[in-house]
Design a protein around this motif. Structure first.
Motif, PDB file in Angstrom:
ATOM      1  N   TYR A 182       3.383   4.091  -8.230  1.00 27.01           N
ATOM      2  CA  TYR A 182       2.782   5.288  -8.183  1.00 27.01           C
ATOM      3  C   TYR A 182       2.023   5.466  -9.209  1.00 27.01           C
ATOM      4  N   PRO A 183       0.650   6.157  -8.765  1.00 25.35           N
ATOM      5  CA  PRO A 183      -0.551   6.189  -9.442  1.00 25.35           C
ATOM      6  C   PRO A 183      -0.173   6.651 -11.189  1.00 25.35           C
ATOM      7  N   GLU A 184      -0.733   6.194 -12.148  1.00 27.70           N
ATOM      8  CA  GLU A 184      -0.527   6.566 -13.365  1.00 27.70           C
ATOM      9  C   GLU A 184      -1.127   7.831 -13.579  1.00 27.70           C
TER      10      GLU A 184
ATOM     11  N   LYS B 127      -0.028  10.763 -13.022  1.00 30.68           N
ATOM     12  CA  LYS B 127      -0.066  11.815 -11.566  1.00 30.68           C
ATOM     13  C   LYS B 127       1.322  11.982 -11.306  1.00 30.68           C
ATOM     14  N   LYS B 128       1.881  13.391 -10.935  1.00 25.20           N
ATOM     15  CA  LYS B 128       3.242  13.690 -10.982  1.00 25.20           C
ATOM     16  C   LYS B 128       3.614  13.428  -9.571  1.00 25.20           C
ATOM     17  N   LEU B 129       4.758  13.109  -9.439  1.00 22.78           N
ATOM     18  CA  LEU B 129       5.441  12.812  -8.169  1.00 22.78           C
ATOM     19  C   LEU B 129       5.573  14.052  -7.408  1.00 22.78           C
ATOM     20  N   GLU B 130       5.038  14.355  -6.406  1.00 25.70           N
ATOM     21  CA  GLU B 130       5.176  15.497  -5.556  1.00 25.70           C
ATOM     22  C   GLU B 130       6.176  15.338  -4.490  1.00 25.70           C
ATOM     23  N   GLN B 131       6.688  16.450  -4.012  1.00 24.99           N
ATOM     24  CA  GLN B 131       7.641  16.454  -2.966  1.00 24.99           C
ATOM     25  C   GLN B 131       6.823  16.091  -1.725  1.00 24.99           C
ATOM     26  N   GLY B 132       7.475  15.393  -0.565  1.00 24.87           N
ATOM     27  CA  GLY B 132       6.801  15.221   0.291  1.00 24.87           C
ATOM     28  C   GLY B 132       7.079  14.078   1.205  1.00 24.87           C
ATOM     29  N   THR B 133       6.286  13.383   2.165  1.00 25.62           N
ATOM     30  CA  THR B 133       6.765  12.261   3.096  1.00 25.62           C
ATOM     31  C   THR B 133       5.542  11.117   2.608  1.00 25.62           C
ATOM     32  N   TYR B 134       6.116  10.123   2.203  1.00 26.52           N
ATOM     33  CA  TYR B 134       5.177   8.872   1.717  1.00 26.52           C
ATOM     34  C   TYR B 134       5.631   7.723   2.576  1.00 26.52           C
ATOM     35  N   LYS B 135       4.779   6.649   2.644  1.00 26.03           N
ATOM     36  CA  LYS B 135       4.825   5.421   3.221  1.00 26.03           C
ATOM     37  C   LYS B 135       4.376   4.310   2.126  1.00 26.03           C
ATOM     38  N   VAL B 136       5.371   3.271   2.248  1.00 22.24           N
ATOM     39  CA  VAL B 136       4.792   2.270   1.629  1.00 22.24           C
ATOM     40  C   VAL B 136       4.750   1.067   2.827  1.00 22.24           C
ATOM     41  N   THR B 137       3.641   0.566   2.719  1.00 21.95           N
ATOM     42  CA  THR B 137       3.448  -0.549   3.836  1.00 21.95           C
ATOM     43  C   THR B 137       3.402  -1.948   3.132  1.00 21.95           C
ATOM     44  N   PHE B 138       4.165  -2.676   3.424  1.00 20.13           N
ATOM     45  CA  PHE B 138       4.206  -4.268   2.966  1.00 20.13           C
ATOM     46  C   PHE B 138       3.378  -5.146   3.858  1.00 20.13           C
ATOM     47  N   LYS B 139       2.435  -5.628   3.568  1.00 23.87           N
ATOM     48  CA  LYS B 139       1.562  -6.697   4.396  1.00 23.87           C
ATOM     49  C   LYS B 139       2.084  -7.955   4.531  1.00 23.87           C
ATOM     50  N   THR B 140       2.888  -7.992   5.513  1.00 26.43           N
ATOM     51  CA  THR B 140       3.788  -9.182   5.436  1.00 26.43           C
ATOM     52  C   THR B 140       3.023 -10.500   6.352  1.00 26.43           C
TER      53      THR B 140
ATOM     54  N   VAL C 157       0.750  -1.294  -0.194  1.00 22.92           N
ATOM     55  CA  VAL C 157       0.054  -0.045   0.046  1.00 22.92           C
ATOM     56  C   VAL C 157       0.868   1.285  -0.102  1.00 22.92           C
ATOM     57  N   LEU C 158       0.576   2.118  -0.932  1.00 28.78           N
ATOM     58  CA  LEU C 158       1.122   3.447  -0.768  1.00 28.78           C
ATOM     59  C   LEU C 158       0.376   4.634  -0.472  1.00 28.78           C
ATOM     60  N   GLU C 159       0.824   5.347   0.437  1.00 27.37           N
ATOM     61  CA  GLU C 159       0.152   6.582   1.041  1.00 27.37           C
ATOM     62  C   GLU C 159       0.986   7.778   1.178  1.00 27.37           C
ATOM     63  N   LYS C 160       0.395   9.008   1.160  1.00 26.15           N
ATOM     64  CA  LYS C 160       0.947  10.193   1.295  1.00 26.15           C
ATOM     65  C   LYS C 160       0.835  11.024   2.423  1.00 26.15           C
ATOM     66  N   ASN C 161       1.594  11.482   3.040  1.00 30.20           N
ATOM     67  CA  ASN C 161       1.276  12.173   4.080  1.00 30.20           C
ATOM     68  C   ASN C 161       0.491  13.722   3.975  1.00 30.20           C
ATOM     69  N   SER C 162      -0.617  13.792   4.529  1.00 26.39           N
ATOM     70  CA  SER C 162      -1.230  15.297   4.382  1.00 26.39           C
ATOM     71  C   SER C 162      -1.523  15.687   5.904  1.00 26.39           C
ATOM     72  N   GLY C 163      -0.800  16.622   6.056  1.00 30.77           N
ATOM     73  CA  GLY C 163      -1.033  16.951   7.697  1.00 30.77           C
ATOM     74  C   GLY C 163      -0.724  15.980   8.545  1.00 30.77           C
ATOM     75  N   ASN C 164      -2.080  15.668   9.433  1.00 31.28           N
ATOM     76  CA  ASN C 164      -1.790  14.286  10.443  1.00 31.28           C
ATOM     77  C   ASN C 164      -2.449  13.231   9.780  1.00 31.28           C
TER      78      ASN C 164
ATOM     79  N   VAL D  48      -2.908   9.370   3.074  1.00 27.99           N
ATOM     80  CA  VAL D  48      -3.849   9.686   1.998  1.00 27.99           C
ATOM     81  C   VAL D  48      -3.498   8.131   1.159  1.00 27.99           C
ATOM     82  N   LYS D  49      -4.369   7.352   0.951  1.00 29.58           N
ATOM     83  CA  LYS D  49      -3.996   6.275   0.051  1.00 29.58           C
ATOM     84  C   LYS D  49      -4.084   6.636  -1.123  1.00 29.58           C
ATOM     85  N   LEU D  50      -2.698   6.089  -1.888  1.00 27.10           N
ATOM     86  CA  LEU D  50      -2.496   6.454  -3.350  1.00 27.10           C
ATOM     87  C   LEU D  50      -2.867   5.459  -4.323  1.00 27.10           C
ATOM     88  N   ASN D  51      -2.404   4.152  -3.754  1.00 26.15           N
ATOM     89  CA  ASN D  51      -2.279   2.926  -4.527  1.00 26.15           C
ATOM     90  C   ASN D  51      -2.260   1.648  -3.643  1.00 26.15           C
ATOM     91  N   GLN D  52      -2.663   0.617  -4.275  1.00 28.19           N
ATOM     92  CA  GLN D  52      -2.450  -0.711  -3.603  1.00 28.19           C
ATOM     93  C   GLN D  52      -2.354  -1.738  -4.900  1.00 28.19           C
TER      94      GLN D  52
END
Length: 133
Positions: free
Chosen positions: A70-72, A74-87, A43-50, A53-57
């Motif tokens: 990354y979503p097709e 859509k331009k990659l924006e600067q910021g903090t992202y999280k990739v979560t591997f569902k292990t 799962v890919l998410e981007k930090n927006s304030g607190n 926001v899920k971007l893709n899975q």
């Protein structure tokens, strides 16, 4: 015959081009046997304030990779992202227990490079990740 295969080749070429142009890829390898980990949910998410926001899975392919996370279109924006591997789900499907139900990898995109690659080396009781290329 060639006319029948042309649409297939077009789809393959388009998806390969998208994967090459996509700014984010991941790769999961099983440290126990050195083989790729197929069908790991990511799962890919981007930090927006607190909030995150899920971007893709997606799920890793047979080679343990997702080459275009990354979503097709859509331009990659600067910021903090999280990739979560569902292990945990992956280990359960492979008849194993794990200490880590998921592996979140939080990283910053500063725009200094055009592609980010996040490999995950995975075992039931440990993992390692790093910024790949």
């Amino acid at each position: 015959m060639l006319k029948k295969l042309l649409p297939v080749f077009t789809v393959l070429l388009t998806s390969m081009t998208f994967a090459q142009d996509n700014p984010l890829s991941v790769h999961v390898l099983n440290l126990e046997n050195g083989l790729p980990s197929a069908n790991v949910e990511v799962v890919l998410e981007k930090n927006s304030g607190n909030n995150w926001v899920k971007l893709n899975q997606q799920f890793t392919g047979l080679n343990g990779r997702i080459s275009a996370l990354y979503p097709e279109n859509k331009k990659l924006e600067q910021g903090t992202y999280k990739v979560t591997f569902k292990t945990e789900d992956w280990f359960r499907k492979n008849n194993q227990k794990t200490f880590f139900p998921e592996v979140p990898v939080i990283f910053k995109v500063d725009g200094s490079v055009s592609h980010y690659h996040i490999p995950l080396l995975l075992s039931p009781y440990g993992y390692s990740t790093y910024r790949g290329n």
